[in-house]
Scaffold this motif. Structure first.
Motif, PDB file in Angstrom:
ATOM      1  N   GLU A  80     -13.254 -19.485  17.185  1.00 33.01           N
ATOM      2  CA  GLU A  80     -14.216 -18.495  17.679  1.00 33.01           C
ATOM      3  C   GLU A  80     -13.531 -17.157  17.968  1.00 33.01           C
ATOM      4  OE1 GLU A  80     -16.183 -18.336  21.827  1.00 33.01           O
ATOM      5  OE2 GLU A  80     -17.617 -19.368  20.511  1.00 33.01           O
ATOM      6  N   SER A  83     -12.418 -15.484  14.687  1.00 32.92           N
ATOM      7  CA  SER A  83     -13.599 -14.973  13.984  1.00 32.92           C
ATOM      8  C   SER A  83     -14.124 -13.708  14.644  1.00 32.92           C
ATOM      9  CB  SER A  83     -14.697 -16.031  13.950  1.00 32.92           C
ATOM     10  OG  SER A  83     -14.277 -17.148  13.212  1.00 32.92           O
ATOM     11  N   SER A  86     -12.026 -10.815  13.793  1.00 34.25           N
ATOM     12  CA  SER A  86     -11.861 -10.641  12.342  1.00 34.25           C
ATOM     13  C   SER A  86     -10.430 -10.932  11.886  1.00 34.25           C
ATOM     14  CB  SER A  86     -12.288  -9.232  11.908  1.00 34.25           C
ATOM     15  OG  SER A  86     -13.640  -9.009  12.216  1.00 34.25           O
TER      16      SER A  86
END
Length: 152
Positions: A80, A83, A86
């Motif tokens: 998480e 992500s 990025s």
């Protein structure tokens, strides 16, 4: 309408935000993952001994941080966070295998599953559950002890 404008502005600001430094990523993991988890920068002392590298025939992936989560919840938290920032990531286990694509991984988080070494055989259900760092040879004795075998 104001909420939508605020949300779009937040996304735009996030897209142009400075990338997070490897030291900040490591610190985040050290402060937010459960006890027993580990985080390393490639230049940290002992990195090569504590993290099992993933290799291939064309060259290794390039990591900015390696993390050894202690729990499945930690794994989810690493994914998480990466992500949301990025940052590409790659889960690794025994460090072996053959592929020509991992050399394309750059500036990534290595999610080293080296602490996931459990092997559980449920003879009644005919199931085998293994951790992400278990190698093939490590399943043979537990299978044999449960009176099971696998096809080669």
């Amino acid at each position: 309408m104001e909420l939508l404008i605020y949300a779009l502005a937040s996304l735009a600001l996030r897209a142009y935000a400075e990338p997070v430094s490897p030291a900040e990523v490591k610190l985040y993991f050290e402060e937010n993952l459960s006890q027993g988890s580990e985080a390393y920068l490639p230049e940290d002392s002992g990195y090569a001994e504590k993290i099992i590298p993933r290799w291939n025939s064309l060259g290794p992936p390039k990591y900015v941080v390696a993390v050894k989560p202690a729990t499945a919840v930690d794994v989810l938290q690493v994914i998480e966070y990466a992500s949301n920032q990025s940052i590409p990531f790659l889960g690794t286990g025994g460090g072996h295998g053959y592929t020509i694509t991992t050399s394309g991984v750059a500036n990534a988080v290595d999610i080293d599953l080296g602490l996931f070494t459990s092997v559980t055989v449920d003879a009644l259900k005919n199931t085998l559950t293994i951790g992400g760092a278990v190698t093939f040879g490590e399943i043979l004795d537990p299978l044999y002890e449960a009176g099971k075998e696998i096809r080669s």
